[in-house]
Design an enzyme around this catalytic site. Structure first.
Site, mmCIF file in Angstrom:
data_model
loop_
_atom_site.group_PDB
_atom_site.id
_atom_site.type_symbol
_atom_site.label_atom_id
_atom_site.label_comp_id
_atom_site.label_asym_id
_atom_site.label_seq_id
_atom_site.Cartn_x
_atom_site.Cartn_y
_atom_site.Cartn_z
ATOM 1 N N ASP A 1 12.346 3.085 12.415
ATOM 2 C CA ASP A 1 11.622 1.981 13.070
ATOM 3 C C ASP A 1 10.483 2.523 13.939
ATOM 4 O OD1 ASP A 1 10.810 -0.233 14.464
ATOM 5 O OD2 ASP A 1 12.821 -0.825 15.111
ATOM 6 N N TYR B 1 -2.668 -11.968 14.576
ATOM 7 C CA TYR B 1 -2.570 -10.770 13.732
ATOM 8 C C TYR B 1 -3.710 -9.800 14.055
ATOM 9 C CZ TYR B 1 -3.084 -7.973 9.436
ATOM 10 O OH TYR B 1 -3.244 -6.950 8.539
ATOM 11 N N LEU C 1 0.829 -1.210 0.000
ATOM 12 C CA LEU C 1 0.000 0.000 0.000
ATOM 13 C C LEU C 1 0.865 1.263 0.000
ATOM 14 C CD1 LEU C 1 -2.823 1.304 0.189
ATOM 15 C CD2 LEU C 1 -2.597 1.197 2.686
ATOM 16 N N THR D 1 -7.759 -3.706 9.774
ATOM 17 C CA THR D 1 -8.106 -4.918 9.044
ATOM 18 C C THR D 1 -9.460 -5.520 9.438
ATOM 19 O OG1 THR D 1 -7.425 -7.238 8.794
ATOM 20 C CG2 THR D 1 -6.711 -6.150 10.778
ATOM 21 N N ASP D 2 -10.023 -6.268 8.513
ATOM 22 C CA ASP D 2 -11.235 -7.054 8.783
ATOM 23 C C ASP D 2 -10.978 -8.150 9.829
ATOM 24 O OD1 ASP D 2 -9.494 -8.185 6.870
ATOM 25 O OD2 ASP D 2 -11.040 -9.542 6.140
HETATM 26 N N1 LIG Z 1 -2.498 -7.069 2.619
HETATM 27 C C1 LIG Z 1 -3.770 -7.215 2.947
HETATM 28 O O1 LIG Z 1 -4.530 -8.029 2.367
HETATM 29 C C2 LIG Z 1 -4.354 -6.366 4.038
HETATM 30 C C3 LIG Z 1 -5.692 -6.575 4.417
HETATM 31 C C4 LIG Z 1 -6.232 -5.779 5.416
HETATM 32 C C5 LIG Z 1 -5.467 -4.797 6.029
HETATM 33 N N2 LIG Z 1 -4.166 -4.636 5.666
HETATM 34 C C6 LIG Z 1 -3.389 -3.581 6.325
HETATM 35 O O2 LIG Z 1 -3.000 -2.656 5.325
HETATM 36 C C7 LIG Z 1 -1.742 -2.053 5.671
HETATM 37 C C8 LIG Z 1 -0.789 -2.157 4.493
HETATM 38 O O3 LIG Z 1 -0.586 -3.544 4.214
HETATM 39 P P1 LIG Z 1 0.459 -4.027 3.123
HETATM 40 O O4 LIG Z 1 -0.036 -5.340 2.618
HETATM 41 O O5 LIG Z 1 0.768 -2.913 2.195
HETATM 42 O O6 LIG Z 1 1.736 -4.321 4.067
HETATM 43 P P2 LIG Z 1 3.216 -4.733 3.625
HETATM 44 O O7 LIG Z 1 3.300 -4.879 2.147
HETATM 45 O O8 LIG Z 1 3.608 -5.874 4.503
HETATM 46 O O9 LIG Z 1 4.060 -3.438 4.016
HETATM 47 C C9 LIG Z 1 4.338 -3.089 5.331
HETATM 48 C C10 LIG Z 1 5.637 -2.290 5.339
HETATM 49 O O10 LIG Z 1 5.915 -1.899 6.704
HETATM 50 C C11 LIG Z 1 7.286 -2.146 6.946
HETATM 51 N N3 LIG Z 1 7.555 -2.320 8.379
HETATM 52 C C12 LIG Z 1 7.381 -3.419 9.132
HETATM 53 N N4 LIG Z 1 7.817 -3.205 10.379
HETATM 54 C C13 LIG Z 1 8.262 -1.926 10.441
HETATM 55 C C14 LIG Z 1 8.835 -1.128 11.468
HETATM 56 N N5 LIG Z 1 9.061 -1.617 12.698
HETATM 57 N N6 LIG Z 1 9.162 0.145 11.186
HETATM 58 C C15 LIG Z 1 8.965 0.656 9.939
HETATM 59 N N7 LIG Z 1 8.437 -0.063 8.905
HETATM 60 C C16 LIG Z 1 8.094 -1.344 9.155
HETATM 61 C C17 LIG Z 1 7.532 -3.435 6.177
HETATM 62 O O11 LIG Z 1 8.903 -3.720 6.047
HETATM 63 P P3 LIG Z 1 9.341 -5.278 5.895
HETATM 64 O O12 LIG Z 1 8.837 -5.725 4.557
HETATM 65 O O13 LIG Z 1 10.833 -5.206 5.998
HETATM 66 O O14 LIG Z 1 8.698 -6.031 7.022
HETATM 67 C C18 LIG Z 1 6.837 -3.106 4.857
HETATM 68 O O15 LIG Z 1 7.661 -2.350 3.998
HETATM 69 C C19 LIG Z 1 -1.291 -2.756 6.936
HETATM 70 O O16 LIG Z 1 -1.655 -1.989 8.053
HETATM 71 C C20 LIG Z 1 -2.088 -4.041 6.968
HETATM 72 O O17 LIG Z 1 -2.270 -4.506 8.278
HETATM 73 C C21 LIG Z 1 -3.592 -5.389 4.675
#
Ligand SMILES: NC(=O)c1ccc[n+]([C@@H]2O[C@H](COP(=O)([O-])OP(=O)(O)OC[C@H]3O[C@@H](n4cnc5c(N)ncnc54)[C@H](OP(=O)(O)O)[C@@H]3O)[C@@H](O)[C@H]2O)c1
Length: 291
Positions: free
Chosen positions: A34, A123, A11, A99-100
């Site tokens: 971080d 989670y 995202l 999230t859902d």
């Molecule tokens: N993907 C889905 O289907 C889904 C569904 C519902 C809600 N969401 C929510 O939507 C949001 C975006 O999801 P996404 O899928 O885009 O997530 P993502 O691709 O996993 O991206 C998360 C980013 O945060 C970074 N991160 C993790 N720990 C960190 C820290 N301590 N400090 C700074 N950065 C950090 C990660 O780095 P690393 O890669 O190195 O860990 C990654 O670059 C999240 O809040 C997720 O919970 C996602």
């Protein structure tokens, strides 16, 4: 200027790209700042003209979180709370993505923001704890709960399906979990609409694409759309299977459709229907080598 935290994630990259497209000033950070270290956040913010913070960072490995709940909690709860504390200190609103999975998935009509939460796994528990910490630490927050996110970056269902359609002779996909896919581009548009309005209608909102489907139907639709645009050469048989055929550490929600009534009413937006957004997404990746 918007501070996009987690700018290297699925995202975060989509939102950053949309800011570039719309000429909206932003600055992005990821692991190098971080979120579990509040002083790192403070030092980053100190000399910047930040107007909004959008937190796209998270611990998103849903299965692994069952064994690493402490690590997930540190990022999804403590980290989110730290961001809220810093946003309050510098006097700007924050947008958190949730999230859902905060719901147990036992419902049978779209979940409203006021419905009782009851996460079934680690989670969801850590994301819910993050929601609560944010509300404790700042008054100026938007929490957007979303689901089934996909887009042109990172690992997600649509990209995985397109790859598997090319590699496999047939595929089994679960047909007894219902939800609504969300194109990361649409969610990014929604985030920027809130920012553009400089909205003060703080609170929790649900945002996914409109309509509901199963992973099986979603896979079939991806296959049709990908074939129509020449992303795949042929369609392979896709077999509907039930969840019990896929033993998993995490209980996936059977029903995770989110009601978008509140966000549509308050922001006057028409939430795009999932099939239309999927077609637009497939169109947008045509011609890309990494589709
Ligand atoms: N993907 C889905 O289907 C889904 C569904 C519902 C809600 N969401 C929510 O939507 C949001 C975006 O999801 P996404 O899928 O885009 O997530 P993502 O691709 O996993 O991206 C998360 C980013 O945060 C970074 N991160 C993790 N720990 C960190 C820290 N301590 N400090 C700074 N950065 C950090 C990660 O780095 P690393 O890669 O190195 O860990 C990654 O670059 C999240 O809040 C997720 O919970 C996602």
């Amino acid at each position: 200027m918007i501070w996009i935290i987690g700018c290297n994630g699925m995202l975060g990259k989509e939102l950053s790209a949309l800011c570039v497209e719309k000429n909206i000033p932003f600055i992005g950070t990821d692991r190098e700042c971080d979120i579990t270290d509040i002083n790192a956040l403070r030092s980053f913010a100190v000399d910047k003209k930040i107007d909004w913070i959008v937190n796209c960072s998270a611990y998103t490995a849903v299965d692994k979180a069952e064994e690493e709940e402490e690590i997930a909690y540190k990022i999804n709860a403590i980290g989110a709370g730290n961001i809220a504390a810093v946003s309050s200190e510098i006097g700007v609103p924050m947008i958190q993505i949730s999230t859902d999975y905060v719901f147990d998935g036992k419902g049978s009509r779209p979940y409203a923001e006021t419905d009782p939460v009851n996460p079934a796994g680690a989670y969801g528990r850590t994301k819910l704890a993050g929601e609560k910490l944010i509300a404790e630490k700042t008054d100026k927050y938007f929490i957007l709960r979303t689901a089934w996110l996909y887009g042109q970056y990172g690992n997600n269902f649509v990209r995985t399906m397109i790859r598997l359609f090319k590699e496999k002779e047939s595929l089994n996909v679960v047909c007894d979990q219902k939800g609504s896919p969300t194109w990361a581009y649409d969610l990014s548009e929604m985030i920027l609409a809130i920012v553009k309005k400089n909205s003060t209608s703080y609170g929790i909102y649900h945002f996914s694409n409109e309509g509901e489907t199963t992973w099986y139907e979603f896979a079939c639709e991806i296959s049709h759309a990908a074939l129509a645009k020449g992303l795949i050469e042929k369609e392979i048989p896709i077999n509907p299977v039930t969840t019990d055929k896929y033993p998993s550490k995490v209980k996936r929600p059977e029903y995770s459709v989110l009601s978008k009534k509140k966000i549509a009413d308050i922001f006057g937006v028409t939430v795009p229907v999932w099939k239309e957004s999927l077609k637009k997404y497939i169109n947008s990746i045509c011609g890309r080598n990494d589709a």
